[in-house]
Design a protein around this motif. Structure first.
Motif, mmCIF file in Angstrom:
data_model
loop_
_atom_site.group_PDB
_atom_site.id
_atom_site.type_symbol
_atom_site.label_atom_id
_atom_site.label_comp_id
_atom_site.label_asym_id
_atom_site.label_seq_id
_atom_site.Cartn_x
_atom_site.Cartn_y
_atom_site.Cartn_z
ATOM 1 N N GLN A 44 25.668 -13.019 -3.216
ATOM 2 C CA GLN A 44 25.379 -11.923 -2.296
ATOM 3 C C GLN A 44 26.352 -10.771 -2.559
ATOM 4 O O GLN A 44 27.574 -10.957 -2.504
ATOM 5 C CB GLN A 44 25.483 -12.353 -0.831
ATOM 6 N N GLU A 58 29.739 -12.758 -3.098
ATOM 7 C CA GLU A 58 30.111 -14.085 -2.602
ATOM 8 C C GLU A 58 29.129 -15.095 -3.192
ATOM 9 O O GLU A 58 27.918 -14.876 -3.153
ATOM 10 C CB GLU A 58 30.039 -14.147 -1.068
ATOM 11 N N MET A 61 26.048 -21.751 -2.019
ATOM 12 C CA MET A 61 25.401 -22.912 -2.596
ATOM 13 C C MET A 61 23.986 -23.107 -2.065
ATOM 14 O O MET A 61 23.722 -22.850 -0.891
ATOM 15 C CB MET A 61 26.239 -24.153 -2.265
ATOM 16 N N ARG A 62 23.107 -23.569 -2.948
ATOM 17 C CA ARG A 62 21.745 -23.924 -2.564
ATOM 18 C C ARG A 62 21.441 -25.313 -3.086
ATOM 19 O O ARG A 62 21.878 -25.675 -4.167
ATOM 20 C CB ARG A 62 20.739 -22.921 -3.162
ATOM 21 N N ILE A 93 30.812 -25.604 -7.570
ATOM 22 C CA ILE A 93 30.453 -24.182 -7.403
ATOM 23 C C ILE A 93 31.583 -23.274 -7.900
ATOM 24 O O ILE A 93 31.335 -22.213 -8.466
ATOM 25 C CB ILE A 93 29.996 -23.824 -5.968
ATOM 26 N N ASN A 117 33.726 -20.101 -1.423
ATOM 27 C CA ASN A 117 34.178 -20.730 -0.176
ATOM 28 C C ASN A 117 34.934 -22.026 -0.466
ATOM 29 O O ASN A 117 34.477 -22.850 -1.249
ATOM 30 C CB ASN A 117 32.971 -21.054 0.719
ATOM 31 N N ASP A 179 37.653 -16.244 6.268
ATOM 32 C CA ASP A 179 36.213 -16.166 6.532
ATOM 33 C C ASP A 179 35.928 -16.279 8.035
ATOM 34 O O ASP A 179 36.721 -16.845 8.777
ATOM 35 C CB ASP A 179 35.535 -17.323 5.797
ATOM 36 N N ASP A 180 34.793 -15.755 8.450
ATOM 37 C CA ASP A 180 34.303 -15.909 9.833
ATOM 38 C C ASP A 180 35.359 -15.490 10.847
ATOM 39 O O ASP A 180 35.486 -16.108 11.913
ATOM 40 C CB ASP A 180 33.906 -17.368 10.123
ATOM 41 N N LYS A 203 29.721 -12.254 11.310
ATOM 42 C CA LYS A 203 28.445 -11.595 11.593
ATOM 43 C C LYS A 203 28.159 -11.467 13.093
ATOM 44 O O LYS A 203 27.570 -10.465 13.535
ATOM 45 C CB LYS A 203 27.337 -12.399 10.916
ATOM 46 N N GLY A 237 27.205 -9.711 7.424
ATOM 47 C CA GLY A 237 25.925 -9.712 8.129
ATOM 48 C C GLY A 237 25.410 -8.330 8.500
ATOM 49 O O GLY A 237 24.761 -8.164 9.530
ATOM 50 N N GLU A 239 22.898 -5.536 8.486
ATOM 51 C CA GLU A 239 21.446 -5.489 8.242
ATOM 52 C C GLU A 239 20.852 -4.100 8.415
ATOM 53 O O GLU A 239 19.746 -3.828 7.953
ATOM 54 C CB GLU A 239 20.734 -6.474 9.186
ATOM 55 N N PHE A 258 22.196 -8.442 4.517
ATOM 56 C CA PHE A 258 20.818 -8.300 4.047
ATOM 57 C C PHE A 258 20.450 -6.841 3.826
ATOM 58 O O PHE A 258 19.490 -6.539 3.127
ATOM 59 C CB PHE A 258 19.839 -8.956 5.035
ATOM 60 N N PRO A 263 21.391 -13.318 -0.548
ATOM 61 C CA PRO A 263 21.984 -13.955 -1.734
ATOM 62 C C PRO A 263 20.886 -14.260 -2.765
ATOM 63 O O PRO A 263 19.831 -14.778 -2.395
ATOM 64 C CB PRO A 263 22.582 -15.252 -1.167
HETATM 65 P P1 C2E Z 1 29.383 -18.030 5.224
HETATM 66 O O1 C2E Z 1 30.440 -18.416 4.250
HETATM 67 O O2 C2E Z 1 29.797 -17.273 6.421
HETATM 68 O O3 C2E Z 1 28.302 -17.230 4.362
HETATM 69 C C1 C2E Z 1 27.556 -16.150 4.849
HETATM 70 C C2 C2E Z 1 26.203 -16.620 5.339
HETATM 71 O O4 C2E Z 1 25.581 -15.550 6.046
HETATM 72 C C3 C2E Z 1 25.246 -16.995 4.197
HETATM 73 O O5 C2E Z 1 24.400 -18.032 4.685
HETATM 74 C C4 C2E Z 1 24.440 -15.703 4.039
HETATM 75 O O6 C2E Z 1 23.163 -15.903 3.479
HETATM 76 C C5 C2E Z 1 24.340 -15.267 5.474
HETATM 77 N N1 C2E Z 1 24.135 -13.822 5.590
HETATM 78 C C6 C2E Z 1 24.733 -12.849 4.866
HETATM 79 N N2 C2E Z 1 24.315 -11.633 5.255
HETATM 80 C C7 C2E Z 1 23.430 -11.829 6.256
HETATM 81 C C8 C2E Z 1 22.647 -10.946 7.080
HETATM 82 O O7 C2E Z 1 22.681 -9.714 6.953
HETATM 83 N N3 C2E Z 1 21.847 -11.528 8.010
HETATM 84 C C9 C2E Z 1 21.771 -12.871 8.176
HETATM 85 N N4 C2E Z 1 20.961 -13.363 9.106
HETATM 86 N N5 C2E Z 1 22.507 -13.736 7.424
HETATM 87 C C10 C2E Z 1 23.326 -13.220 6.479
HETATM 88 P P2 C2E Z 1 24.135 -19.373 3.860
HETATM 89 O O8 C2E Z 1 24.104 -19.104 2.385
HETATM 90 O O9 C2E Z 1 22.968 -20.035 4.496
HETATM 91 O O10 C2E Z 1 25.438 -20.230 4.126
HETATM 92 C C11 C2E Z 1 25.757 -20.666 5.421
HETATM 93 C C12 C2E Z 1 27.138 -21.242 5.442
HETATM 94 O O11 C2E Z 1 27.209 -22.436 4.658
HETATM 95 C C13 C2E Z 1 28.209 -20.325 4.842
HETATM 96 O O12 C2E Z 1 28.585 -19.333 5.766
HETATM 97 C C14 C2E Z 1 29.301 -21.337 4.556
HETATM 98 O O13 C2E Z 1 29.997 -21.665 5.728
HETATM 99 C C15 C2E Z 1 28.488 -22.532 4.107
HETATM 100 N N6 C2E Z 1 28.426 -22.539 2.638
HETATM 101 C C16 C2E Z 1 27.484 -22.015 1.807
HETATM 102 N N7 C2E Z 1 27.812 -22.229 0.511
HETATM 103 C C17 C2E Z 1 29.002 -22.888 0.529
HETATM 104 C C18 C2E Z 1 29.875 -23.419 -0.505
HETATM 105 O O14 C2E Z 1 29.650 -23.272 -1.716
HETATM 106 N N8 C2E Z 1 31.012 -24.073 -0.075
HETATM 107 C C19 C2E Z 1 31.313 -24.226 1.253
HETATM 108 N N9 C2E Z 1 32.435 -24.880 1.584
HETATM 109 N N10 C2E Z 1 30.522 -23.747 2.219
HETATM 110 C C20 C2E Z 1 29.386 -23.079 1.864
#
Ligand code: C2E
Ligand code: CA
Ligand code: CA
Ligand code: CA
Length: 274
Positions: A44, A58, A61-62, A93, A117, A179-180, A203, A237, A239, A258, A263
């Motif tokens: 992303q 950033e 993972m999928r 990753i 992350n 983060d967060d 976000k 986040g 948008e 977004f 991403p």
């Molecule tokens: P995160 O690290 O806070 O990642 C940002 C999340 O917010 C991502 O969701 C991204 O797709 C989403 N996002 C970004 N911009 C927007 C936006 O404008 N609107 C909305 N609605 N969402 C947005 P994703 O990819 O589903 O990941 C969710 C969480 O899963 C991540 O939050 C992180 O905590 C975890 N995660 C994902 N990949 C990894 C990884 O490789 N390692 C670890 N440890 N955690 C991961």
């Protein structure tokens, strides 16, 4: 579970057992996801307010299972944490992202910042600095282009050498992001001791700006505070254009969301740079 009385209770507990069984099965599948090559990386974009240009991404993972389809990170990451396989997945990753970053440099692209992350488990592994150092060495990705994202809860775990760990990672030349930010419990007293480079505003604080006065005040306070501690600050986040305008005015350094892109796979990310 619509039946009444004892039968209802029995059905309910059967449901729970069923859920637990499903979780165990999903966990077993997840443990093998790395070796079965079912994990993917999406990127992303992160945008610099000053120039409006994409400065990096950033890595997220999928999990694409051949028979179950795609499983969302909010479902499989907590499960991976719980059953311990987040450590090999996190290393996977990190390695993938560094390899990709190296390949982009070799293809003549300008240096991009890539964020990965680190889960709390990974961060508190005894040898995390060595793991990161080895992957950088092995892939030839420049440390200064790598950023590691840790959460407040990872930093707030009691009875460990969090600050030493952060210094150890910093010595490798990588950047560190919190983060967060705002969703955990880090106090200012702690924060000032952490050798971080960036705060990522969660976000949830960005969603309702500029319409929520409370969130407007919160976000402007966070940005002001981050800047006074000489941290960079990124808004997550984003948008809508109206959010961008406000954040820019408040002196936020970077954003992702977004608004620019969801991403996307590596090749699509590169296409966005043009
Ligand atoms: P995160 O690290 O806070 O990642 C940002 C999340 O917010 C991502 O969701 C991204 O797709 C989403 N996002 C970004 N911009 C927007 C936006 O404008 N609107 C909305 N609605 N969402 C947005 P994703 O990819 O589903 O990941 C969710 C969480 O899963 C991540 O939050 C992180 O905590 C975890 N995660 C994902 N990949 C990894 C990884 O490789 N390692 C670890 N440890 N955690 C991961
Ligand atoms: Ca993150
Ligand atoms: Ca985040
Ligand atoms: Ca999040």
């Amino acid at each position: 579970a619509k039946q009444k009385g004892r039968a209802g209770f029995a059905l309910f507990s059967e449901d729970l057992t069923h859920q637990a069984t499903e979780r165990i099965q999903l966990g077993n599948r997840l443990r093998r996801a790395v070796e079965l090559d079912e994990l993917r990386v999406v990127y992303q974009p992160q945008v610099d307010f000053a120039t409006g240009k994409i400065i990096g991404a950033e890595a997220l993972m999928r999990w694409e299972s051949p028979d179950m389809g795609s499983i969302v990170p909010t479902r499989f990451i907590p499960l991976a944490e719980e059953i311990g396989c987040i450590v090999p997945m996190g290393e996977w990753i990190l390695r993938q992202t560094c390899q990709q970053g190296r390949a982009w440099l070799d293809a003549g692209l300008p240096p991009l910042s890539l964020s990965v992350n680190l889960s709390a488990h990974q961060f508190h592994q005894a040898d995390i600095c060595q793991v990161v150092a080895d992957i950088l060495h092995e892939t030839g990705f420049p440390a200064e282009q790598l950023e590691l994202e840790v959460t407040e809860s990872a930093l707030m775990q009691p009875g460990n050498q969090t600050i030493e760990l952060l210094h150890g990672l910093r010595k490798l030349g990588v950047r560190l992001a919190l983060d967060d930010f705002g969703t955990g419990y880090s106090s200012l007293a702690y924060l000032k001791h952490f050798p971080l480079h960036m705060l990522k505003i969660d976000k949830s604080f960005v969603d309702d700006i500029p319409h929520s006065d409370k969130d407007m005040r919160l976000v402007s306070t966070i940005i002001f505070m981050a800047r006074s501690m000489e941290f960079k600050v990124l808004a997550e986040g984003v948008e809508r254009q109206e959010q961008l305008d406000v954040l820019k005015g408040l002196g936020c350094d970077l954003y992702q969301g977004f608004f620019t892109s969801i991403p996307v796979p590596a090749d699509e990310f590169i296409a966005l740079l043009k």
